[in-house]
Design a protein around this motif. Sequence first.
Motif, mmCIF file in Angstrom:
data_model
loop_
_atom_site.group_PDB
_atom_site.id
_atom_site.type_symbol
_atom_site.label_atom_id
_atom_site.label_comp_id
_atom_site.label_asym_id
_atom_site.label_seq_id
_atom_site.Cartn_x
_atom_site.Cartn_y
_atom_site.Cartn_z
ATOM 1 N N ALA B 574 -3.373 10.195 -11.054
ATOM 2 C CA ALA B 574 -2.943 10.132 -11.814
ATOM 3 C C ALA B 574 -2.514 9.358 -9.818
ATOM 4 C CB ALA B 574 -1.997 9.424 -12.441
ATOM 5 N N ASP B 575 -1.409 9.403 -9.124
ATOM 6 C CA ASP B 575 -0.849 9.018 -8.184
ATOM 7 C C ASP B 575 -2.355 8.553 -7.769
ATOM 8 O OD1 ASP B 575 0.259 7.907 -5.865
ATOM 9 O OD2 ASP B 575 1.305 10.535 -5.510
ATOM 10 N N VAL B 576 -3.344 8.888 -7.131
ATOM 11 C CA VAL B 576 -4.460 8.349 -6.454
ATOM 12 C C VAL B 576 -4.936 7.360 -6.646
ATOM 13 C CG1 VAL B 576 -6.543 9.053 -5.361
ATOM 14 C CG2 VAL B 576 -5.125 11.405 -5.201
ATOM 15 N N VAL B 577 -5.464 7.405 -8.193
ATOM 16 C CA VAL B 577 -5.799 6.174 -8.590
ATOM 17 C C VAL B 577 -4.593 5.236 -8.889
ATOM 18 C CG1 VAL B 577 -8.123 7.897 -9.105
ATOM 19 C CG2 VAL B 577 -6.269 6.882 -10.626
ATOM 20 N N GLY B 578 -3.473 5.594 -9.307
ATOM 21 C CA GLY B 578 -3.047 4.652 -9.949
ATOM 22 C C GLY B 578 -2.442 3.696 -8.505
ATOM 23 N N SER B 579 -1.617 4.308 -7.396
ATOM 24 C CA SER B 579 -0.411 3.780 -7.031
ATOM 25 C C SER B 579 -0.560 2.746 -6.172
ATOM 26 C CB SER B 579 0.114 5.203 -6.539
ATOM 27 O OG SER B 579 -0.248 5.831 -5.298
ATOM 28 N N ALA B 580 -1.959 2.518 -5.470
ATOM 29 C CA ALA B 580 -1.995 1.777 -4.137
ATOM 30 C C ALA B 580 -1.982 0.526 -4.843
ATOM 31 C CB ALA B 580 -3.609 1.644 -4.029
ATOM 32 N N GLN B 581 -2.159 0.121 -6.205
ATOM 33 C CA GLN B 581 -0.955 -1.444 -6.068
ATOM 34 C C GLN B 581 0.117 -1.489 -5.777
ATOM 35 O OE1 GLN B 581 -1.685 -3.157 -10.299
ATOM 36 N NE2 GLN B 581 -0.177 -4.747 -9.460
ATOM 37 N N ALA B 582 1.052 -0.658 -5.931
ATOM 38 C CA ALA B 582 2.793 -0.854 -6.162
ATOM 39 C C ALA B 582 2.909 -0.225 -4.582
ATOM 40 C CB ALA B 582 3.267 0.535 -6.499
ATOM 41 N N ILE B 583 1.965 0.372 -3.892
ATOM 42 C CA ILE B 583 2.586 0.791 -2.550
ATOM 43 C C ILE B 583 1.962 -1.060 -1.405
ATOM 44 C CG2 ILE B 583 1.557 1.961 -0.313
ATOM 45 C CD1 ILE B 583 1.312 4.452 -2.196
ATOM 46 N N LEU B 584 0.817 -1.195 -1.588
ATOM 47 C CA LEU B 584 0.145 -1.975 -0.710
ATOM 48 C C LEU B 584 1.312 -3.439 -1.184
ATOM 49 C CD1 LEU B 584 -3.475 -1.320 -0.965
ATOM 50 C CD2 LEU B 584 -2.058 -0.910 1.099
ATOM 51 N N ALA B 585 1.237 -3.455 -2.474
ATOM 52 C CA ALA B 585 2.054 -4.563 -2.233
ATOM 53 C C ALA B 585 4.003 -4.718 -1.253
ATOM 54 C CB ALA B 585 2.754 -4.919 -4.090
ATOM 55 N N PHE B 586 3.542 -3.567 -1.414
ATOM 56 C CA PHE B 586 5.097 -3.511 -0.647
ATOM 57 C C PHE B 586 5.214 -3.992 0.898
ATOM 58 C CE2 PHE B 586 8.102 -0.019 1.446
ATOM 59 C CZ PHE B 586 9.548 -0.219 1.357
ATOM 60 N N ASP B 587 7.038 -3.881 1.304
ATOM 61 C CA ASP B 587 6.694 -5.040 2.449
ATOM 62 C C ASP B 587 7.774 -4.985 2.687
ATOM 63 O OD1 ASP B 587 7.095 -6.598 4.607
ATOM 64 O OD2 ASP B 587 7.218 -8.466 3.741
ATOM 65 N N PRO B 588 8.054 -3.471 3.972
ATOM 66 C CA PRO B 588 9.145 -2.794 4.081
ATOM 67 C C PRO B 588 10.087 -3.889 5.185
ATOM 68 C CG PRO B 588 7.194 -1.274 4.731
ATOM 69 C CD PRO B 588 6.699 -2.799 4.555
ATOM 70 N N GLN B 589 9.046 -4.818 5.915
ATOM 71 C CA GLN B 589 9.606 -6.722 6.521
ATOM 72 C C GLN B 589 11.201 -6.768 6.389
ATOM 73 O OE1 GLN B 589 9.249 -5.910 10.434
ATOM 74 N NE2 GLN B 589 10.982 -7.396 10.017
ATOM 75 N N ALA B 590 10.468 -7.280 4.864
ATOM 76 C CA ALA B 590 11.126 -7.816 3.830
ATOM 77 C C ALA B 590 12.369 -7.368 3.815
ATOM 78 C CB ALA B 590 10.701 -7.737 2.235
ATOM 79 N N LEU B 591 12.816 -5.557 4.390
ATOM 80 C CA LEU B 591 13.685 -4.678 3.368
ATOM 81 C C LEU B 591 14.622 -4.887 5.095
ATOM 82 C CD1 LEU B 591 13.186 -1.709 2.075
ATOM 83 C CD2 LEU B 591 13.921 -3.805 0.872
ATOM 84 N N ALA B 592 14.691 -5.346 5.151
ATOM 85 C CA ALA B 592 15.335 -5.093 7.420
ATOM 86 C C ALA B 592 16.504 -6.559 7.616
ATOM 87 C CB ALA B 592 14.324 -5.324 7.899
ATOM 88 N N SER B 593 15.587 -7.590 6.565
ATOM 89 C CA SER B 593 16.522 -8.586 7.479
ATOM 90 C C SER B 593 18.174 -8.684 6.541
ATOM 91 C CB SER B 593 16.075 -10.092 6.035
ATOM 92 O OG SER B 593 15.894 -9.909 5.032
#
Lengths: 593, 593
Positions: B574-593
Amino acid sequence: MYRAPLAEIAFTLKHVAGLGDLQAMPGHEDLTDDLVDAILAEAARFAAEEIAPLNAVSDRAGATFSDGSVTTTPGWRDCYHRWIEGGWNALPSSPDHGGQGLPLMLYAATLEMWNSASMAFALGPTLTVGAVEALDKHASAELKSRYLDKLVSGEWMGTMNLTEPQAGSDLNALKARAERRPDGTYRIFGQKIFITYGEHDITDNIVHLVLARLPDAPAGTRGISLFLVPKFLVNEDGSLGARNDVRCAGVEHKLGIHGSPTCTMIYGDGEGAIGWLVGEENRGLACMFTMMNNARLAVGIQGLGIAERAFQQALAYALDRRQGRAPGDAGEGMSAIAGHPDIKRSLLFMQARTQVARAICFACAHAIDMASLATDPEAKAHWSDRAGLLTPIAKALSTDIGVEVASTGVQIHGGMGYIEETGAAQHLRDARIAPIYEGTNGIQAIDLVQRKLPLAGGAHVRGFIANLAALAKEAAGSNQPDLGAVAPVLEEAVADLAVATEWLLQAQADGRTAEALSGATPYLRLAGLTLGAALLVKGALRSDPADAVAAARRRLLARFFADTALRETAALKADVVGSAQAILAFDPQALAS
Amino acid sequence: MYRAPLAEIAFTLKHVAGLGDLQAMPGHEDLTDDLVDAILAEAARFAAEEIAPLNAVSDRAGATFSDGSVTTTPGWRDCYHRWIEGGWNALPSSPDHGGQGLPLMLYAATLEMWNSASMAFALGPTLTVGAVEALDKHASAELKSRYLDKLVSGEWMGTMNLTEPQAGSDLNALKARAERRPDGTYRIFGQKIFITYGEHDITDNIVHLVLARLPDAPAGTRGISLFLVPKFLVNEDGSLGARNDVRCAGVEHKLGIHGSPTCTMIYGDGEGAIGWLVGEENRGLACMFTMMNNARLAVGIQGLGIAERAFQQALAYALDRRQGRAPGDAGEGMSAIAGHPDIKRSLLFMQARTQVARAICFACAHAIDMASLATDPEAKAHWSDRAGLLTPIAKALSTDIGVEVASTGVQIHGGMGYIEETGAAQHLRDARIAPIYEGTNGIQAIDLVQRKLPLAGGAHVRGFIANLAALAKEAAGSNQPDLGAVAPVLEEAVADLAVATEWLLQAQADGRTAEALSGATPYLRLAGLTLGAALLVKGALRSDPADAVAAARRRLLARFFADTALRETAALKADVVGSAQAILAFDPQALAS
């Protein structure tokens, strides 16, 4: 570098863990949001500016032992004294002895920051607060007046002396002995090991709480008494008198928390260490248990604190370090590794688990506060049971998370993570003790299954599961992005938890104890992941829609957690109800031949 | 204390990993079971008696740096020379240069023992064997005749110099440079970091293999050449000449493997270090890649070796340490903690995972051997693909297992596990590097998904999955105790693996690279757990019914693994086929501010 995640800490207290319930209590009119924010902000400043810079230094220098004395890291003592001048040690204690009487929730929030700044530093005062609590509840007025004010302020520190070489998890085997003296004092003899801050140069006196047996005590844990044994005797006017017959015989060379001295203590080399009874004879363990919930929560918060620190460090590295080209990166040259999907996954793993630990620890503190503040007997019983249920989960899951997140932080650093000067490895070394002490995580799981599930005949845990189901239902009806996908996964997880819970209740009702104990560890994990997911969902649901960025971030975390960790609940349920046969058939002795 | 699990190693080689396939090959008539057993027994003796006692010593003393020189642990050099006198370094190398020409499977089995005895010790020769392999395949006859015999015997040691501060996982960024000289040699300039055994006092000469760029080389990895750079130049008669212009500038202070010096190397402080080209100009990376499979497998075996050692230590402690009363224990006093169900679970966790790592590593060695020995082009291609498929799994899963098992070993020791003198913590510290170096486990997962799944247009991985399905079917039909319960779980896991595999193949065919990469890590875990379970089942199926105890133990391990770890495959799919949406929506740079 550490910067406290103030906004997330405050949000979690207020909107996830239920600070409002306390603020609505009579006598808590002063506990305004403004006051809370001001306390958190000042703690954040002190943690970041004063404590955090000492963390790596203390790891390298460590606390050193020589000729009976322990010398802490240079700067440690001064930092501690500035910290107690700020009133931080007194925050959770009773105003009767100079404490600020603030709720445990606030203490938990500040404790997260002290632990993020330096777990080895935060550990000493955590023990002092435990000693204050035990004395406040059980000591005589005379002992309180002589010791409590100075322990509350932090002028003196306190210790807990339980463990002996043959008595760790099992205190039945405790051998330290106490003799009655005609003047009402006692003489204590014996060796204690693994005594955190048992000896040091930070405060002028150290107040040891020591478990020991009287000569005529019954065998087992019903024959253990608790004694107060000061390093220096205290005169009637409060000044320090003679040195007591207690000494430190050495400090341990540990994997981590090098700044925190772990001492072997010898009581009664000569005439015996002079001690005063706390509570009643042979009721010492009951005295200890009154503070057990809080101490276990405090250790859970160590896991949380390390996880947050490790996450911040890994994030900074991943944004700075450039290697390879991330898919879709239209820039020049190499991408920041934070842009690679696999690193994003690792960062989300760290961030989501850290927030899960925070939400569970703060919710546990909330339950303890409510149990203490509630006046209605039914409410008091409810919150007392809830605190009991949440405590082993908060302790074990959060400390496992501390290790998992710190290890992932090492991994994100690549080869640099294995080099000590980077600092990532220290977090892993420091975090690794928390699943062990204050009751191993295996013992937490046994506590959850054997003592907490049967509370109120199983009705309490069923009510708890109903609370989680209600959050899943609310998510399903919320029409918010991501949460529609999360809700069915959470619903399944809650159903898995319900099945595993009923199976364990039945197994115990049937007397199949060994079967129930075989599934304890996966059951705690199942309960913790489900609760954690529900609290992430609650955070997303309670976010201010006006703060769209934070709301979206919380939804994304809930989504990621549901897509990854929460999926494990089906396997954990199957493990709980299905693995006992193999486990009980296993004979380790047969492998030894 | 370490005792090689000789029976399990031999059984796994012969009946799980397929040693018989090699024994049936023409020219391998001498590779009898008796010979194999004799080699294993002598390696076991040397590992246990000569190397293992140095492990803790080397951790405390470490390899030290002073004034350009590195001093290894007292006793290290002598032990090494006894070890090469035993012919152990020459075991896998070609008889053309004094090697014994034994299959990689045998090398893998002995390497497990060296790593269990001391990973820091085993690491140096592992690098030498890599250098031998690169030179044997790519160096000129002149270079071979001057260097290879002494590297094969172990009289000299070899190193691999890839990493630079800005070039770790991404060798495109490599900056070390080489200049052509009229005499056909080259001058090398640059700094290399994290060079294992880059400098030491064990052998009289050290042969560095160094990646560098020629002035006119194309950018990127197609412009990298490989050079041989000896510490001391070698005269025509084989005697040592002048010191080359290469020096060690320091060693790292690491989390673990303290006995293994990790060096910063400076090439060309002066006129430049004299180097000889290996293979063709600008084809250096290809030379390195030929030995990559073997090096990655060797690191996987480090995880295996540590896991075995940690398991043995935890088992011994759990049988000795007494605390509490286990359910059903009718004896007097406290039970050995090994009798408590939760500790049994932990011991089974360690034992099952260790055997999974062993079976996968040996199966990977078997595939590499078969790829090398097969003469039929179709068989050669098949085994080459299989080796390619298994290598990232063997590396990543086994090194994760090394960390998991070592960490569980610490936990079983309770507070003692956190004290360095116990030794349990060293295993965790040593094990933690293996998921990082020789390609991080994230990179292994990416390699598996991006390069290995598409082999033979996806047909190879489908054939691999069919092999696993066949084992599940055989278990279902075996009518053996436990295996009937295991078979359906394994069948489901294989089905999960098939779904995830097809999803990833399709995602990549569609050009959805980022989505595929988002699922790489859980995919590798899914494939590894399923393969591991299938090999545990194979071990149970192939056990000699006459050895009922061993057969029952193997069935129990398969059962336990199926009831616990293998259940995770549904979540991983389920993780392999289902988690890409959340992972790719994540923007680490936005946490750095």
